[in-house]
Structure formats: structure tokens, C-alpha cells
Design an enzyme around this catalytic site. Structure first.
Site, PDB file in Angstrom:
ATOM      1  N   HIS A 316       0.859  -1.188   0.000  1.00 34.95           N
ATOM      2  CA  HIS A 316       0.000   0.000   0.000  1.00 34.95           C
ATOM      3  C   HIS A 316       0.892   1.234   0.000  1.00 34.95           C
ATOM      4  O   HIS A 316       1.935   1.255   0.632  1.00 34.95           O
ATOM      5  CB  HIS A 316      -0.886   0.027   1.253  1.00 34.95           C
ATOM      6  CG  HIS A 316      -2.075   0.909   1.105  1.00 34.95           C
ATOM      7  ND1 HIS A 316      -2.017   2.267   1.295  1.00 34.95           N
ATOM      8  CD2 HIS A 316      -3.352   0.630   0.753  1.00 34.95           C
ATOM      9  CE1 HIS A 316      -3.214   2.785   1.075  1.00 34.95           C
ATOM     10  NE2 HIS A 316      -4.047   1.819   0.746  1.00 34.95           N
ATOM     11  N   ASP A 373      -7.920  -5.255  -0.088  1.00 29.46           N
ATOM     12  CA  ASP A 373      -8.397  -6.143  -1.159  1.00 29.46           C
ATOM     13  C   ASP A 373      -8.025  -7.601  -0.946  1.00 29.46           C
ATOM     14  O   ASP A 373      -8.495  -8.465  -1.692  1.00 29.46           O
ATOM     15  CB  ASP A 373      -7.823  -5.665  -2.501  1.00 29.46           C
ATOM     16  CG  ASP A 373      -8.399  -4.315  -2.904  1.00 29.46           C
ATOM     17  OD1 ASP A 373      -7.630  -3.415  -3.275  1.00 29.46           O
ATOM     18  OD2 ASP A 373      -9.629  -4.159  -2.795  1.00 29.46           O
TER      19      ASP A 373
HETATM   20  C1  SDX Z   1      -6.204   0.039  -2.939  1.00 27.65           C
HETATM   21  O1  SDX Z   1      -4.359   4.542  -2.008  1.00 27.65           O
HETATM   22  C2  SDX Z   1      -5.341   3.967  -1.414  1.00 27.65           C
HETATM   23  O2  SDX Z   1      -5.759   4.374  -0.381  1.00 27.65           O
HETATM   24  C3  SDX Z   1      -5.930   2.750  -2.158  1.00 27.65           C
HETATM   25  C4  SDX Z   1      -6.954   1.906  -1.395  1.00 27.65           C
HETATM   26  C5  SDX Z   1      -8.241   2.670  -1.152  1.00 27.65           C
HETATM   27  O3  SDX Z   1      -8.945   2.324  -0.184  1.00 27.65           O
HETATM   28  O4  SDX Z   1      -8.592   3.559  -1.992  1.00 27.65           O
HETATM   29  O5  SDX Z   1      -6.406   1.492  -0.154  1.00 27.65           O
HETATM   30  C6  SDX Z   1      -7.360   0.665  -2.195  1.00 27.65           C
HETATM   31  O6  SDX Z   1      -5.982   0.388  -4.068  1.00 27.65           O
HETATM   32  C7  SDX Z   1      -5.331  -0.960  -2.221  1.00 27.65           C
HETATM   33  C8  SDX Z   1      -4.120  -1.461  -3.094  1.00 27.65           C
HETATM   34  C9  SDX Z   1      -4.622  -2.562  -4.034  1.00 27.65           C
HETATM   35  N1  SDX Z   1      -3.569  -2.945  -4.985  1.00 27.65           N
HETATM   36  C10 SDX Z   1      -2.903  -4.125  -4.907  1.00 27.65           C
HETATM   37  O7  SDX Z   1      -3.072  -4.951  -4.004  1.00 27.65           O
HETATM   38  C11 SDX Z   1      -1.908  -4.373  -6.052  1.00 27.65           C
HETATM   39  C12 SDX Z   1      -0.591  -4.923  -5.499  1.00 27.65           C
HETATM   40  N2  SDX Z   1       0.098  -3.846  -4.769  1.00 27.65           N
HETATM   41  C13 SDX Z   1       0.990  -3.014  -5.493  1.00 27.65           C
HETATM   42  O8  SDX Z   1       1.038  -3.007  -6.844  1.00 27.65           O
HETATM   43  C14 SDX Z   1       1.512  -1.799  -4.735  1.00 27.65           C
HETATM   44  O9  SDX Z   1       1.817  -2.219  -3.464  1.00 27.65           O
HETATM   45  C15 SDX Z   1       0.618  -0.576  -4.685  1.00 27.65           C
HETATM   46  C16 SDX Z   1       0.142  -0.185  -6.039  1.00 27.65           C
HETATM   47  C17 SDX Z   1      -0.557  -0.838  -3.815  1.00 27.65           C
HETATM   48  C18 SDX Z   1       1.437   0.560  -4.072  1.00 27.65           C
HETATM   49  O10 SDX Z   1       2.400   0.912  -4.996  1.00 27.65           O
HETATM   50  P1  SDX Z   1       3.568   1.965  -4.626  1.00 27.65           P
HETATM   51  O11 SDX Z   1       3.275   2.687  -3.373  1.00 27.65           O
HETATM   52  O12 SDX Z   1       3.853   2.767  -5.857  1.00 27.65           O
HETATM   53  O13 SDX Z   1       4.774   1.016  -4.266  1.00 27.65           O
HETATM   54  P2  SDX Z   1       5.825   0.475  -5.334  1.00 27.65           P
HETATM   55  O14 SDX Z   1       5.117  -0.167  -6.497  1.00 27.65           O
HETATM   56  O15 SDX Z   1       6.817   1.558  -5.602  1.00 27.65           O
HETATM   57  O16 SDX Z   1       6.523  -0.702  -4.476  1.00 27.65           O
HETATM   58  C19 SDX Z   1       7.594  -0.431  -3.557  1.00 27.65           C
HETATM   59  C20 SDX Z   1       8.415  -1.715  -3.549  1.00 27.65           C
HETATM   60  C21 SDX Z   1       8.890  -2.119  -4.950  1.00 27.65           C
HETATM   61  O17 SDX Z   1      10.080  -2.892  -4.791  1.00 27.65           O
HETATM   62  P3  SDX Z   1      11.528  -2.131  -4.988  1.00 27.65           P
HETATM   63  O18 SDX Z   1      11.491  -1.482  -6.378  1.00 27.65           O
HETATM   64  O19 SDX Z   1      11.621  -1.124  -3.862  1.00 27.65           O
HETATM   65  O20 SDX Z   1      12.536  -3.253  -4.892  1.00 27.65           O
HETATM   66  O21 SDX Z   1       7.609  -2.816  -3.084  1.00 27.65           O
HETATM   67  C22 SDX Z   1       7.462  -3.767  -4.152  1.00 27.65           C
HETATM   68  C23 SDX Z   1       7.807  -3.051  -5.439  1.00 27.65           C
HETATM   69  O22 SDX Z   1       8.288  -3.962  -6.414  1.00 27.65           O
HETATM   70  N3  SDX Z   1       6.041  -4.179  -4.121  1.00 27.65           N
HETATM   71  C24 SDX Z   1       5.608  -5.416  -4.328  1.00 27.65           C
HETATM   72  C25 SDX Z   1       4.226  -5.361  -4.178  1.00 27.65           C
HETATM   73  N4  SDX Z   1       3.859  -4.105  -3.899  1.00 27.65           N
HETATM   74  C26 SDX Z   1       4.986  -3.379  -3.863  1.00 27.65           C
HETATM   75  N5  SDX Z   1       6.270  -6.554  -4.619  1.00 27.65           N
HETATM   76  C27 SDX Z   1       5.508  -7.672  -4.772  1.00 27.65           C
HETATM   77  N6  SDX Z   1       4.163  -7.710  -4.631  1.00 27.65           N
HETATM   78  C28 SDX Z   1       3.490  -6.559  -4.346  1.00 27.65           C
HETATM   79  N7  SDX Z   1       2.162  -6.577  -4.204  1.00 27.65           N
END
Ligand code: SDX
Length: 439
Positions: A316, A373
Site C-alpha cells: 500500500h 483487497d
Molecule cells: C487500494 O491509495 C489507497 O488508499 C488505495 C486503497 C483505497 O482504499 O482507496 O487502499 C485501495 O488500491 C489498495 C491497493 C490494491 N492494490 C494491490 O493490491 C496491487 C498490489 N500492490 C501493489 O502493486 C503496490 O503495493 C501498490 C500499487 C498498492 C502501491 O504501490 P507503490 O506505493 O507505488 O509502491 P511500489 O510499487 O513503488 O513498491 C515499492 C516496492 C517495490 O520494490 P523495490 O522497487 O523497492 O525493490 O515494493 C514492491 C515493489 O516492487 N512491491 C511489491 C508489491 N507491492 C509493492 N512486490 C511484490 N508484490 C506486491 N504486491
């Protein structure tokens, strides 16, 4: 101590020293929960500099009184009330009123709000025919967004916010009709006749009846299912400036109608990185189960950037601790499935996956925990909602938040059209080359 440093100690301003020798004092805004923001609204006009913050992870777009969340501590409150209390005691219609109007309604206000929702539950009969124009493969989120935008053709002046007949009436229209639109799109997808709303039922029971009743027999919504839906809608009701809410505010800032703003918010929510994740979580868990349930294999894939696989429902932008909503939903999963006499092996798989991930350095270092989720789809599935409708359910819950945030922006006389800046990195000035001289 330099004069500048001394002044910094005295003022509540931040002082920015720029490489070209300029300095600028910038006011610091302090929120009611002691959050701090540097007000850069004069930065470009006084220094010629802008800031850069892709994804706006460090940038505030507004000051709001609706929702407070603390991602480090896993706190979430609507108008100051913890969601754990609302989830356990309130009805979704009360929470919708709280978010939009800033206070819990008294009995008279709640009765009037509910009467208004009942009054607006029907669609214009012409709109029924729209459903037959969508392809059988159309995703319910595409249908929902198109139908919400189409409401502007029937209610209020589509393009003139100033001409809109009554924002409160349109809020009630949307909160009520979105149920009817969602249920009708589901009935269309399974080839069953539309079931019309019934005023004598509660918000959730009315929706469940429109979804699952058939003309051939009576239908009474199971109280366990009604309570589960009430809980899920409350937990999704608002979440400060998330992607879809920021979209609603952006569209609203151009003075497009409430219906246009909500239609845009629905499409932003549809993305698999946002609300669309709830459908992707169940699809992911089913894939793992079909592949023999080898959790370690998929955890390792999620850690491998080249795998193209993400652990959906994990991570998140704001929560760097447990998402408090995920905790409530996870606990509710056991109770709801137990009361319904359902054993879903996917729930066991989800719990095992969480257990492995939260003790794995990759996830711990990046503070990746289950989000709202991760478990929600397990309850939706248990109450009979198909996976392609999960994000529609998220939209039903989030609608009061979108409307509340839209209202807060429109009620702010200082609001301005959203128009970010950029830093240009393209070709510098060149002349046009006639086609005969091009290589
Ligand atoms: C919602 O914003 C809100 O409030 C949203 C929400 C709401 O109520 O409105 O809470 C609802 O959208 C919840 C999120 C649902 N999405 C998912 O579950 C999809 C999977 N999660 C991700 O794609 C990610 O965690 C996000 C999109 C939720 C957040 O993305 P960020 O903040 O841009 O983080 P990032 O992609 O830059 O990740 C940081 C690091 C990275 O690794 P490094 O480059 O630092 O090595 O964490 C890793 C990412 O690769 N990472 C994951 C991961 N999520 C982040 N690695 C594996 N699996 C994951 N799910």
C-alpha cells in the site's frame, strides 16, 4: 548562528536554499492530527522552480476534514470515528451521511435520508434498454461507469455545475441508483430479468434482493449476508486522497458534473493496482490452488522483478503497517463463512500466504502487508457475488467518499482547476523540414 538560521528558529516557516543562491521562506501547514506540509504555492512565482514528485507520494492536493489515516500506525477514522467502531455498530446509510455531511444523522435526518434513497432507487425506464447495447463480454465496471455518466442526461444540467438542480438530491440519486445499476448489469450478464428495488428493505437487503431474487419465487435476504455486506461497504466508504478519489476531485475541479466526476472515479478504481485488485486476488489464489498450492513458489515469483508477478492484495502507498480494514475483514471471513456453513480452501491459502509473506525479509523490508483487497473477495464470493463484480462492490462502498470529497472541493471557494506542471526533457527548438528533405 547565521541570521537566516536564527530567523528559521523563530518563524514557523521552512527555509529553502536553492543552488542559484536564492532562498525562500515557505509557510508550514499543521493539520489537526499534527501532520505537517510545506506550502509551495508561491514557489514558482518567486523562484522559477517547481517540485517533482511522480505519483504524488510526498505531495498534498488539499486540506480535508473527512478521513484521517495514519499509515505507520494503521489508523483509519471517518470524521474522527475509528472504522473499527463504525464497522461494528453503524449502518452503511449512517456512515454515508456521516462522510458526506460531517455528522452522524439523528433519527429524523436518517429517516429523511433513507426516504430520499428509496425515492431515487428506480432508473428512468429508457435506461433499461442501454444494458442490451453492451456486449456480453463487457466488464461490469465499464457498464457502471457508462451508466453513471448517462445519468447526467436525465438529472440536472450535465455540463453546468452551477446549474445542477440539487447536489444533495443528486448525491441521493447516485447512492441509491448505483445499487440498481450494479444489480441490473449482473442480471443482464446472467440473462435473468431485472428485479426492481423494494422500499421496505434496508439499503443492503434491497441490493441483495435485486441481485439474487427471481420472479418465480419469494426471496428473503439472509441476515448474515446483509450484515457482511453492510460491514464491507462501511470499510470501503472513504480513504482520503487515493487514486480514484483524486480522479473525482480532478474532474470536479473542471466543473464537470457530479455524475461525470463519479464516472471517472469508477474507471480509475477499476485498475488492478487500485480497486481492481480485489478481483485479481481471487484469480491469483485460484491460480495458486490450481497449481498445487505451492505458496513458496509464488512468494519467490513476487520477489523476482522479472517474473511479472505481483502478490495482489499486498502492499500500500500509505499503510506501512497492517491495513486496519484488512484486519477487520480477515476476522469477518471466519465468522461469515462459519455462519453460512461454507469452507473455502482459498481462505486457508490466503492465510498461509499472509503468514509466509509477513515473515519474509523482502516483504518486511518493503513494509508490504495485506491491504483491504486481500480478504474482501472471499466474503463477496461467500455471499454469492461473482469475481467480476468485486470491484463494482468496492465502488458501491466508496461512492459516499467520492461524493463527500466532491462536495468538500465544490464547497471550497478557493478551489482551482487541477493542472500539474512538468519538466520538459524533449528536443530543444528545431525548424520544420519539408518532406522532400527528410531522410
Ligand atoms: C487500494 O491509495 C489507497 O488508499 C488505495 C486503497 C483505497 O482504499 O482507496 O487502499 C485501495 O488500491 C489498495 C491497493 C490494491 N492494490 C494491490 O493490491 C496491487 C498490489 N500492490 C501493489 O502493486 C503496490 O503495493 C501498490 C500499487 C498498492 C502501491 O504501490 P507503490 O506505493 O507505488 O509502491 P511500489 O510499487 O513503488 O513498491 C515499492 C516496492 C517495490 O520494490 P523495490 O522497487 O523497492 O525493490 O515494493 C514492491 C515493489 O516492487 N512491491 C511489491 C508489491 N507491492 C509493492 N512486490 C511484490 N508484490 C506486491 N504486491
Amino acid at each position: 548562528m547565521s541570521e537566516n538560521a536564527a530567523r528559521k528558529l523563530v518563524s514557523n516557516n521552512a527555509v529553502l536554499y536553492l543552488p542559484d543562491g536564492q532562498t525562500i521562506e515557505l509557510p508550514v501547514i499543521t493539520g489537526s492530527e499534527n501532520e505537517k506540509a510545506i506550502d509551495i504555492s508561491k514557489l514558482r512565482s518567486q523562484t522559477g522552480h517547481i517540485t517533482m514528485d511522480p505519483g504524488y507520494g510526498n505531495t498534498g492536493s488539499c486540506q480535508s476534514k473527512i478521513t484521517f489515516l495514519n499509515g505507520e500506525k494503521g489508523i483509519l477514522r471517518y470524521r474522527g470515528i475509528p472504522i473499527e467502531q463504525l464497522a461494528g455498530k453503524a449502518r452503511f446509510t449512517e456512515v454515508a451521511y456521516l462522510i458526506i455531511y460531517g455528522k452522524l444523522p439523528n433519527q429524523q435526518e436518517l429517516d429523511a435520508f433513507r426516504d430520499s434513497l428509496n425515492h431515487h432507487a428506480l432508473l428512468h425506464e429508457d435506461m433499461k434498454h442501454f444494458f442490451s447495447s453492451f456486449s456480453g463480454q463487457a466488464h461490469p465496471m465499464a457498464i457502471l461507469s457508462a451508466m453513471v455518466a448517462s445519468l447526467s442526461g436525465y438529472y440536472g444540467e450535465a455540463s453546468e455545475v452551477e446549474g445542477i438542480d440539487d447536489p444533495d438530491m443528486n448525491a441521493a440519486r447516485l447512492i441509491s441508483k448505483i445499487r440498481t445499476l450494479a444489480a441490473f448489469s449482473y442480471k443482464k450478464s446472467i440473462g435473468q430479468p431485472f428485479i426492481y428495488p423494494k422500499d421496505s428493505l434496508s439499503y443492503c437487503a434491497n441490493f441483495l434482493r435485486m441481485m439474487f431474487a427471481v420472479p418465480a419465487r419469494d426471496y428473503e435476504p439472509d441476515p448474515v449476508v446483509v450484515e457482511a455486506l453492510n460491514l464491507l461497504l462501511i470499510l470501503h466508504a472513504d480513504h482520503e486522497q487515493n487514486c480514484s478519489t483524486a480522479t473525482v476531485r480532478t474532474v470536479a475541479s473542471s466543473h464537470a458534473s457530479l455524475f461525470a466526476s463519479i464516472s471517472a472515479g469508477i474507471l480509475a478504481l477499476w485498475g488492478p493496482l487500485h480497486g481492481g485488485a480485489n478481483q485479481k486476488v481471487i484469480e491469483m489464489l485460484e491460480r495458486i490452488r490450481a497449481d498445487g498450492g505451492d505458496i513458496t513458489k509464488y512468494i519467490e515469483m513476487a520477489k523476482d522483478k522479472n517474473s511479472g508477478f505481483r502478490l495482489m492484495g499486498f502492499g500500500h502507498r500509505v499503510y506501512k503497517n497492517f491495513d486496519p480494514r484488512a484486519t477487520v475483514i480477515k476476522n469477518a471471513c471466519d465468522k461469515v463463512l462459519d455462519k453460512l456453513g461454507i469452507h473455502d480452501p482459498v481462505l486457508d491459502l490466503a492465510k498461509q500466504m499472509e503468514e509466509v509473506a509477513v515473515s519474509d525479509d523482502y516483504f518486511v523490508e518493503r513494509k508490504l502487508y495485506p491491504n483491504v483487497d486481500f480478504y474482501s473477495g472471499i466474503i463477496y464470493r461467500a455471499i454469492g457475488i461473482p469475481a467480476n463484480m468485486f470491484t463494482v462492490m468496492f465502488a458501491l462502498g466508496r461512492l459516499p467518499g467520492w461524493i463527500g470529497q466532491w462536495k468538500e472541493l465544490m464547497d471550497d471557494p478557493t478551489h482551482r482547476i487541477t493542472r500539474p506542471r512538468q519538466i520538459y526533457q524533449g528536443q530543444t527548438a528545431v525548424d520544420y523540414v519539408p518532406i522532400e528533405k527528410r531522410t
